[in-house]
Design an enzyme around this catalytic site. Structure first.
Site, PDB file in Angstrom:
ATOM      1  CB  SER A   1      -0.974  -0.035   1.279  1.00 44.87           C
ATOM      2  OG  SER A   1      -1.616   1.054   1.575  1.00 44.87           O
TER       3      SER A   1
ATOM      4  CE1 TYR B   1      -3.927  -2.652   5.023  1.00 47.78           C
ATOM      5  CE2 TYR B   1      -3.340  -0.446   4.420  1.00 47.78           C
ATOM      6  CZ  TYR B   1      -3.919  -1.545   3.755  1.00 47.78           C
ATOM      7  OH  TYR B   1      -3.808  -2.065   2.614  1.00 47.78           O
TER       8      TYR B   1
ATOM      9  CE  LYS C   1      -1.293  -4.070   3.315  1.00 49.27           C
ATOM     10  NZ  LYS C   1      -1.518  -5.290   2.612  1.00 49.27           N
TER      11      LYS C   1
END
Length: 257
Positions: free
Chosen positions: A148, A161, A165
Protein backbone atom coordinates in the site's frame (compact mmCIF):
# COMPACT_ATOMS: atom_id res chain seq x y z
CA UNK A 1 -21.33 -10.53 -7.83
CA UNK A 2 -21.98 -10.41 -11.56
CA UNK A 3 -21.05 -13.32 -13.74
CA UNK A 4 -17.66 -12.82 -15.31
CA UNK A 5 -18.04 -11.94 -18.98
CA UNK A 6 -14.33 -11.52 -19.72
CA UNK A 7 -13.14 -13.48 -22.74
CA UNK A 8 -10.67 -16.06 -21.63
CA UNK A 9 -7.55 -17.27 -23.37
CA UNK A 10 -6.63 -20.92 -23.77
CA UNK A 11 -5.16 -22.63 -20.72
CA UNK A 12 -1.74 -21.09 -20.08
CA UNK A 13 -0.50 -24.07 -18.11
CA UNK A 14 0.26 -21.76 -15.17
CA UNK A 15 -1.33 -21.79 -11.73
CA UNK A 16 -1.78 -18.99 -9.18
CA UNK A 17 -2.71 -18.98 -5.50
CA UNK A 18 -4.37 -15.72 -4.46
CA UNK A 19 -5.06 -15.03 -0.79
CA UNK A 20 -8.11 -12.91 0.00
CA UNK A 21 -9.40 -13.57 -3.50
CA UNK A 22 -13.17 -13.71 -3.04
CA UNK A 23 -13.73 -9.97 -3.46
CA UNK A 24 -12.06 -6.59 -3.97
CA UNK A 25 -8.47 -6.42 -5.15
CA UNK A 26 -7.95 -10.19 -4.83
CA UNK A 27 -10.96 -10.87 -7.02
CA UNK A 28 -9.77 -8.30 -9.56
CA UNK A 29 -6.42 -10.07 -9.76
CA UNK A 30 -8.14 -13.47 -10.11
CA UNK A 31 -10.22 -12.09 -13.00
CA UNK A 32 -7.09 -10.88 -14.80
CA UNK A 33 -5.20 -14.15 -14.38
CA UNK A 34 -8.16 -16.35 -15.34
CA UNK A 35 -8.76 -14.17 -18.41
CA UNK A 36 -5.23 -14.84 -19.66
CA UNK A 37 -5.59 -18.58 -19.14
CA UNK A 38 -4.22 -19.31 -15.68
CA UNK A 39 -5.85 -21.73 -13.26
CA UNK A 40 -6.37 -20.18 -9.86
CA UNK A 41 -6.96 -21.08 -6.23
CA UNK A 42 -8.49 -18.27 -4.19
CA UNK A 43 -8.69 -18.17 -0.41
CA UNK A 44 -10.91 -16.21 1.95
CA UNK A 45 -12.61 -16.43 5.32
CA UNK A 46 -16.18 -16.72 4.07
CA UNK A 47 -17.14 -20.04 2.47
CA UNK A 48 -20.25 -18.63 0.78
CA UNK A 49 -18.38 -15.66 -0.70
CA UNK A 50 -15.71 -18.02 -2.01
CA UNK A 51 -18.28 -20.27 -3.67
CA UNK A 52 -19.90 -17.26 -5.32
CA UNK A 53 -16.54 -16.01 -6.58
CA UNK A 54 -15.55 -19.44 -7.93
CA UNK A 55 -18.84 -19.71 -9.79
CA UNK A 56 -18.47 -16.21 -11.26
CA UNK A 57 -14.85 -16.75 -12.29
CA UNK A 58 -15.49 -20.23 -13.70
CA UNK A 59 -15.29 -23.46 -11.73
CA UNK A 60 -13.46 -25.12 -14.63
CA UNK A 61 -10.37 -23.06 -13.79
CA UNK A 62 -10.91 -21.78 -10.27
CA UNK A 63 -11.15 -23.41 -6.85
CA UNK A 64 -11.58 -21.93 -3.37
CA UNK A 65 -10.16 -22.84 0.03
CA UNK A 66 -11.78 -21.18 3.04
CA UNK A 67 -9.77 -20.15 6.09
CA UNK A 68 -7.99 -17.34 7.90
CA UNK A 69 -4.77 -16.20 6.24
CA UNK A 70 -2.76 -16.14 9.48
CA UNK A 71 -3.75 -19.72 10.37
CA UNK A 72 -0.76 -21.94 9.57
CA UNK A 73 -2.99 -24.99 9.14
CA UNK A 74 -5.03 -23.09 6.55
CA UNK A 75 -1.84 -22.05 4.74
CA UNK A 76 -0.77 -25.68 4.53
CA UNK A 77 -4.18 -26.88 3.31
CA UNK A 78 -4.44 -24.12 0.68
CA UNK A 79 -1.08 -24.99 -0.86
CA UNK A 80 -1.66 -28.75 -0.61
CA UNK A 81 -5.08 -28.53 -2.27
CA UNK A 82 -3.72 -26.31 -5.03
CA UNK A 83 -1.00 -28.85 -5.73
CA UNK A 84 -3.47 -31.73 -5.63
CA UNK A 85 -5.93 -30.02 -7.97
CA UNK A 86 -3.55 -28.38 -10.44
CA UNK A 87 -0.16 -30.05 -9.90
CA UNK A 88 1.80 -26.83 -9.50
CA UNK A 89 1.74 -23.30 -8.04
CA UNK A 90 3.68 -20.89 -10.23
CA UNK A 91 2.41 -17.62 -8.78
CA UNK A 92 1.59 -16.54 -5.24
CA UNK A 93 -0.37 -13.33 -4.73
CA UNK A 94 -0.31 -12.28 -1.06
CA UNK A 95 -3.39 -10.07 -0.93
CA UNK A 96 -5.15 -10.98 2.34
CA UNK A 97 -5.06 -8.11 4.79
CA UNK A 98 -6.80 -6.43 7.68
CA UNK A 99 -7.12 -2.92 9.08
CA UNK A 100 -9.33 -3.16 12.18
CA UNK A 101 -8.29 0.05 13.93
CA UNK A 102 -8.51 3.78 13.20
CA UNK A 103 -6.74 6.23 15.49
CA UNK A 104 -3.40 7.67 16.60
CA UNK A 105 -0.40 5.41 17.20
CA UNK A 106 -0.01 6.77 20.75
CA UNK A 107 -3.24 5.04 21.72
CA UNK A 108 -2.86 1.90 19.60
CA UNK A 109 -3.77 -1.34 21.38
CA UNK A 110 -0.69 -3.55 21.07
CA UNK A 111 -2.82 -6.65 20.77
CA UNK A 112 -4.48 -5.14 17.71
CA UNK A 113 -1.06 -4.24 16.30
CA UNK A 114 0.02 -7.87 16.66
CA UNK A 115 -3.14 -9.03 14.86
CA UNK A 116 -2.47 -6.65 11.99
CA UNK A 117 1.08 -7.95 11.61
CA UNK A 118 -0.01 -11.58 11.86
CA UNK A 119 -2.52 -11.15 9.05
CA UNK A 120 -0.70 -8.69 6.80
CA UNK A 121 2.93 -9.76 7.13
CA UNK A 122 3.47 -13.10 8.88
CA UNK A 123 0.79 -14.80 6.78
CA UNK A 124 2.49 -13.55 3.59
CA UNK A 125 5.78 -15.04 4.75
CA UNK A 126 4.05 -18.29 5.67
CA UNK A 127 2.43 -18.67 2.26
CA UNK A 128 5.72 -17.76 0.55
CA UNK A 129 7.57 -20.45 2.51
CA UNK A 130 5.00 -23.08 1.61
CA UNK A 131 4.77 -22.29 -2.10
CA UNK A 132 8.57 -22.19 -2.23
CA UNK A 133 8.94 -25.69 -0.79
CA UNK A 134 5.94 -27.12 -2.66
CA UNK A 135 6.90 -25.98 -6.16
CA UNK A 136 8.82 -22.77 -6.72
CA UNK A 137 12.19 -23.80 -5.26
CA UNK A 138 12.68 -26.40 -7.99
CA UNK A 139 10.52 -24.97 -10.76
CA UNK A 140 10.60 -21.18 -10.44
CA UNK A 141 7.74 -18.73 -10.43
CA UNK A 142 6.79 -15.34 -9.07
CA UNK A 143 5.36 -13.78 -5.92
CA UNK A 144 3.43 -10.51 -5.77
CA UNK A 145 2.79 -8.92 -2.38
CA UNK A 146 -0.05 -6.41 -2.21
CA UNK A 147 1.33 -3.57 -0.10
CA UNK A 148 0.00 0.00 0.00
CA UNK A 149 1.12 3.59 -0.40
CA UNK A 150 0.46 3.67 3.36
CA UNK A 151 3.70 1.70 3.66
CA UNK A 152 5.64 4.42 1.84
CA UNK A 153 4.51 7.54 3.68
CA UNK A 154 2.88 8.60 6.94
CA UNK A 155 -0.71 7.38 7.10
CA UNK A 156 -2.64 9.31 9.75
CA UNK A 157 -5.02 7.17 11.81
CA UNK A 158 -4.16 3.94 9.96
CA UNK A 159 -0.60 3.77 11.26
CA UNK A 160 -0.66 0.09 12.22
CA UNK A 161 -1.77 -0.80 8.70
CA UNK A 162 0.90 1.43 7.15
CA UNK A 163 3.56 -0.01 9.45
CA UNK A 164 2.60 -3.55 8.39
CA UNK A 165 2.69 -2.62 4.71
CA UNK A 166 6.15 -1.09 5.13
CA UNK A 167 7.21 -4.44 6.61
CA UNK A 168 5.65 -6.21 3.63
CA UNK A 169 7.70 -4.07 1.26
CA UNK A 170 10.86 -5.04 3.12
CA UNK A 171 9.73 -8.69 3.11
CA UNK A 172 9.52 -8.35 -0.67
CA UNK A 173 13.17 -7.24 -0.79
CA UNK A 174 14.33 -10.06 1.48
CA UNK A 175 12.50 -12.76 -0.47
CA UNK A 176 13.57 -11.33 -3.83
CA UNK A 177 17.20 -11.54 -2.75
CA UNK A 178 16.96 -15.03 -1.26
CA UNK A 179 14.76 -16.65 -3.90
CA UNK A 180 16.62 -15.38 -6.98
CA UNK A 181 17.25 -16.41 -9.66
CA UNK A 182 14.34 -18.84 -9.93
CA UNK A 183 11.61 -16.84 -8.24
CA UNK A 184 10.90 -13.16 -8.80
CA UNK A 185 9.31 -11.28 -5.89
CA UNK A 186 7.69 -7.86 -6.29
CA UNK A 187 5.09 -5.74 -4.52
CA UNK A 188 2.27 -3.47 -5.62
CA UNK A 189 1.47 -0.39 -3.55
CA UNK A 190 -2.01 0.87 -4.41
CA UNK A 191 -3.64 4.09 -3.25
CA UNK A 192 -7.35 3.93 -2.38
CA UNK A 193 -9.14 1.32 -4.45
CA UNK A 194 -12.93 1.12 -4.53
CA UNK A 195 -13.53 -2.00 -2.45
CA UNK A 196 -15.56 -2.86 0.62
CA UNK A 197 -12.26 -3.01 2.54
CA UNK A 198 -11.48 0.65 1.80
CA UNK A 199 -15.06 1.93 1.82
CA UNK A 200 -14.63 3.98 5.00
CA UNK A 201 -12.01 6.10 3.23
CA UNK A 202 -14.36 7.38 0.53
CA UNK A 203 -17.98 6.48 1.33
CA UNK A 204 -20.24 9.51 0.97
CA UNK A 205 -17.37 11.66 -0.30
CA UNK A 206 -16.03 9.84 -3.36
CA UNK A 207 -15.94 12.94 -5.57
CA UNK A 208 -13.98 14.83 -2.93
CA UNK A 209 -11.61 11.89 -2.39
CA UNK A 210 -11.07 11.45 -6.13
CA UNK A 211 -10.22 15.14 -6.54
CA UNK A 212 -6.93 14.50 -4.74
CA UNK A 213 -5.78 12.24 -7.59
CA UNK A 214 -4.28 13.76 -10.74
CA UNK A 215 -6.00 11.06 -12.81
CA UNK A 216 -9.31 12.15 -11.37
CA UNK A 217 -10.66 8.93 -9.90
CA UNK A 218 -10.12 6.29 -7.26
CA UNK A 219 -8.59 2.96 -8.18
CA UNK A 220 -10.55 -0.08 -9.31
CA UNK A 221 -9.72 -3.73 -8.59
CA UNK A 222 -9.02 -4.16 -12.32
CA UNK A 223 -6.22 -1.59 -12.08
CA UNK A 224 -4.39 -3.79 -9.59
CA UNK A 225 -5.32 -6.92 -11.54
CA UNK A 226 -3.54 -5.56 -14.59
CA UNK A 227 -0.43 -4.71 -12.58
CA UNK A 228 -0.34 -8.19 -11.00
CA UNK A 229 -0.84 -9.83 -14.39
CA UNK A 230 2.15 -7.87 -15.73
CA UNK A 231 4.42 -8.72 -12.78
CA UNK A 232 3.66 -12.43 -13.19
CA UNK A 233 4.13 -12.37 -16.98
CA UNK A 234 7.07 -13.10 -19.25
CA UNK A 235 7.28 -9.35 -19.95
CA UNK A 236 8.45 -8.86 -16.34
CA UNK A 237 11.13 -11.55 -16.32
CA UNK A 238 13.91 -9.05 -15.49
CA UNK A 239 12.03 -7.33 -12.68
CA UNK A 240 12.42 -8.38 -9.05
CA UNK A 241 12.58 -6.71 -5.66
CA UNK A 242 10.51 -3.76 -6.86
CA UNK A 243 7.45 -2.01 -5.44
CA UNK A 244 5.16 -0.79 -8.21
CA UNK A 245 3.16 2.22 -7.03
CA UNK A 246 -0.34 2.22 -8.58
CA UNK A 247 -1.83 5.40 -7.19
CA UNK A 248 -3.54 7.44 -9.92
CA UNK A 249 -0.75 10.00 -9.53
CA UNK A 250 -1.40 10.63 -5.82
CA UNK A 251 2.30 11.01 -5.01
CA UNK A 252 2.61 13.74 -7.65
CA UNK A 253 0.81 15.98 -5.15
CA UNK A 254 3.40 15.42 -2.44
CA UNK A 255 5.76 18.17 -3.59
CA UNK A 256 5.88 21.85 -2.67
CA UNK A 257 2.76 23.81 -3.73
Amino acid sequence: MAENSTERAADSGKVALITGGSRGIGYGIAEALVARGDRVCITGRNEDALKEAVEALGADRVMGVAGKAHDEAHQAVAVERTMEAFGRVDFLINNAGTNPVFGPMADLDLGVARKVFETNVISALGFAQRTWHAWQKDNGGAIVNIASIAGLSPSPFIGAYGMSKAAMINLTLQLAHEMAPGVRVNAIAPAVVKTKFAQALYEGREQEAAAAYPLGRLGLPQDIGGAAAFLTSAQAEWITGQTLVVDGGMFLNAGVH
